[in-house]
Design an enzyme around this catalytic site. Structure first.
Site, PDB file in Angstrom:
ATOM      1  N   TRP A 101      42.850  24.228  49.415  1.00 22.41           N
ATOM      2  CA  TRP A 101      42.043  23.179  48.771  1.00 22.41           C
ATOM      3  C   TRP A 101      41.046  23.779  47.801  1.00 22.41           C
ATOM      4  O   TRP A 101      40.816  23.244  46.715  1.00 22.41           O
ATOM      5  CB  TRP A 101      41.361  22.283  49.810  1.00 22.41           C
ATOM      6  CG  TRP A 101      42.379  21.494  50.583  1.00 22.41           C
ATOM      7  CD1 TRP A 101      42.699  21.625  51.896  1.00 22.41           C
ATOM      8  CD2 TRP A 101      43.256  20.465  50.062  1.00 22.41           C
ATOM      9  NE1 TRP A 101      43.715  20.743  52.235  1.00 22.41           N
ATOM     10  CE2 TRP A 101      44.065  20.023  51.123  1.00 22.41           C
ATOM     11  CE3 TRP A 101      43.422  19.888  48.806  1.00 22.41           C
ATOM     12  CZ2 TRP A 101      45.035  19.031  50.972  1.00 22.41           C
ATOM     13  CZ3 TRP A 101      44.379  18.901  48.643  1.00 22.41           C
ATOM     14  CH2 TRP A 101      45.173  18.478  49.726  1.00 22.41           C
ATOM     15  N   ASP A 168      32.776  21.331  49.099  1.00 19.23           N
ATOM     16  CA  ASP A 168      33.763  20.344  49.524  1.00 19.23           C
ATOM     17  C   ASP A 168      33.704  20.326  51.055  1.00 19.23           C
ATOM     18  O   ASP A 168      34.113  21.277  51.706  1.00 19.23           O
ATOM     19  CB  ASP A 168      35.157  20.780  49.034  1.00 19.23           C
ATOM     20  CG  ASP A 168      36.267  19.881  49.582  1.00 19.23           C
ATOM     21  OD1 ASP A 168      35.971  18.913  50.312  1.00 19.23           O
ATOM     22  OD2 ASP A 168      37.447  20.166  49.285  1.00 19.23           O
ATOM     23  N   LYS A 192      38.503  11.779  57.400  1.00 16.92           N
ATOM     24  CA  LYS A 192      38.550  12.623  58.600  1.00 16.92           C
ATOM     25  C   LYS A 192      37.390  12.249  59.526  1.00 16.92           C
ATOM     26  O   LYS A 192      37.578  11.510  60.474  1.00 16.92           O
ATOM     27  CB  LYS A 192      38.556  14.093  58.211  1.00 16.92           C
ATOM     28  CG  LYS A 192      39.783  14.407  57.336  1.00 16.92           C
ATOM     29  CD  LYS A 192      39.738  15.796  56.804  1.00 16.92           C
ATOM     30  CE  LYS A 192      40.559  15.972  55.545  1.00 16.92           C
ATOM     31  NZ  LYS A 192      41.994  15.820  55.726  1.00 16.92           N
TER      32      LYS A 192
HETATM   33  N1  PMP Z   1      39.587  19.128  50.385  1.00 12.89           N
HETATM   34  C1  PMP Z   1      39.844  19.361  51.685  1.00 12.89           C
HETATM   35  C2  PMP Z   1      39.052  20.400  52.417  1.00 12.89           C
HETATM   36  C3  PMP Z   1      40.840  18.622  52.335  1.00 12.89           C
HETATM   37  O1  PMP Z   1      41.100  18.845  53.626  1.00 12.89           O
HETATM   38  C4  PMP Z   1      41.566  17.645  51.617  1.00 12.89           C
HETATM   39  C5  PMP Z   1      42.619  16.773  52.254  1.00 12.89           C
HETATM   40  N2  PMP Z   1      43.116  17.133  53.426  1.00 12.89           N
HETATM   41  C6  PMP Z   1      41.274  17.459  50.260  1.00 12.89           C
HETATM   42  C7  PMP Z   1      40.270  18.207  49.685  1.00 12.89           C
HETATM   43  C8  PMP Z   1      42.012  16.451  49.428  1.00 12.89           C
HETATM   44  O2  PMP Z   1      41.591  15.207  49.780  1.00 12.89           O
HETATM   45  P1  PMP Z   1      42.222  13.860  49.218  1.00 12.89           P
HETATM   46  O3  PMP Z   1      43.605  13.794  49.745  1.00 12.89           O
HETATM   47  O4  PMP Z   1      41.311  12.830  49.790  1.00 12.89           O
HETATM   48  O5  PMP Z   1      42.170  13.921  47.731  1.00 12.89           O
END
Ligand code: PMP
Length: 356
Positions: A101, A168, A192
């Site tokens: 991510w 994030d 989450k």
């Molecule tokens: N950052 C992290 C740390 C994540 O775990 C996730 C999704 N699991 C995301 C970003 C992406 O999130 P989204 O699918 O809501 O765009």
């Protein structure tokens, strides 16, 4: 039959939140209207939004320097929105990349300015948090991923920086107390620890805004969202409502201290079980193990299918590891009861006694 929900996100929410959300779909606060049909500019929704904002401020102990926004899109939108608002074309942002991510966040930021990746843990398959790194003093900000959902690592002490710290926190928001005041910007997709998918929470220090030269599309401009109180256009009303209920639940249960106590108890039990059974192995550095997502493997990979099948038999869902990592991933978000972790630990012991 009870389902043990170890999903990585969208994931388990508190039972009482689900009950209230279901009730509000039929009749929201005795209005005779569903939460799905109330106007976003009514006082009914404004109260929901205000309570959500106040709860975030209370939980994070934030003052007037920070604003709280509830915006559309997942955290992926923030990968673009953060640099659009904070990074000029010729400026540099530092990205600490210890997982997929963070890597995606850095790739998006490079569309808007210069990106310097200051840390990389791919030498050990992202099984640790890099602590030995330097951030250029001229960087517009340092971006970190507080919890690497896929790899199962988590920052347990946030870095000291001269430049604004951006995080994030999608997969560990509200899992523990911390000094949140010292962050320049925090963002998290709700699905989450905070609620239903479809809304992002953004906490931003106001003095960082309005400094870039580019033209920012209205819907992407944090300052305009602040001016409009998160009501620039129609917000995801239901998702904001579920976040408000979840935030209320966290406060009623005892706040972030209590969430941390529970999360530590659950994760300690699971990691102790992994460590005590030779059939299983966790590769993440002990000091960086995540309270939220435990990633581990069967030493004999040919037993993995049988283990996953054994989990399925007792209604456990979400335990298969992420496709690029493999193995097992058990997500233990705030709403997951200790009893579900006890059940998987018993199952692991039982499985080991049959296959060990
Ligand atoms: N950052 C992290 C740390 C994540 O775990 C996730 C999704 N699991 C995301 C970003 C992406 O999130 P989204 O699918 O809501 O765009």
């Amino acid at each position: 039959m009870k389902v043990h929900n170890f999903n990585s996100g969208p994931s388990i929410l508190p039972e009482s939140v689900m009950e209230q959300a279901a009730q509000a779909i039929h009749d929201f606060n005795g209005t005779g209207l569903s939460i799905l049909e109330i106007g976003h500019r009514t006082t009914h929704f404004q109260e929901v939004l205000q309570e959500a904002i106040n709860s975030v401020k209370q939980l994070m102990n934030l003052g007037d320097d920070h604003d709280v926004l509830f915006l559309h899109g997942g955290a992926t939108t923030q990968f673009m929105q953060v640099p659009m608002n904070l990074l000029d074309e010729n400026a540099t942002a530092a990205y600490h990349v210890n997982g997929i991510w963070g890597k995606k966040a850095a790739t998006e930021a490079a569309l808007f300015g210069k990106v310097e990746v200051v840390a990389d843990s791919t030498d050990k398959q992202n099984t640790y948090i890099s602590k030995d790194f330097a951030v250029p003093r001229s960087a517009a900000y340092l971006h970190i991923t507080s919890n690497n959902t896929v790899e199962g690592t988590q920052w347990h002490e946030f870095p000291e920086t001269q430049v604004p710290l951006v995080a994030d926190m999608s997969s560990d928001i509200f899992c523990r107390p911390a000094d949140y005041k010292r962050f320049g910007l925090i963002y998290a997709g709700a699905q989450k620890n905070m609620g239903a998918a479809g809304v992002n929470m953004v906490v931003v220090r106001k003095d960082l805004l309005g400094k870039v030269n580019r033209k920012i599309p209205t819907i992407m401009d944090y300052q305009k969202h602040i001016a409009a109180g998160s009501l620039m256009n129609t917000p995801p009303v239901f998702a904001v409502y579920v976040s408000m209920l979840t935030l209320r639940w966290i406060l009623q249960e005892g706040g972030l201290e209590e969430m941390e106590r529970r999360n530590k108890a659950k994760s300690a039990l699971l990691y102790q079980t992994i460590d005590s059974i030779p059939l299983f192995r966790a590769d993440v550095a002990k000091e960086d193990r995540s309270l939220m997502n435990a990633v581990f493997f069967l030493n004999d990979p040919s037993l993995e299918t049988a283990f996953l099948e054994a989990c399925k038999q007792v209604n456990m869902i979400g335990v298969k590891g992420y496709r690029t990592v493999g193995g097992i991933r058990v997500s233990m978000y705030n709403a997951l009861p200790l009893s579900s972790v006890e059940v998987i630990c018993e199952l692991m012991k039982d499985f080991a006694s049959k296959h060990g």
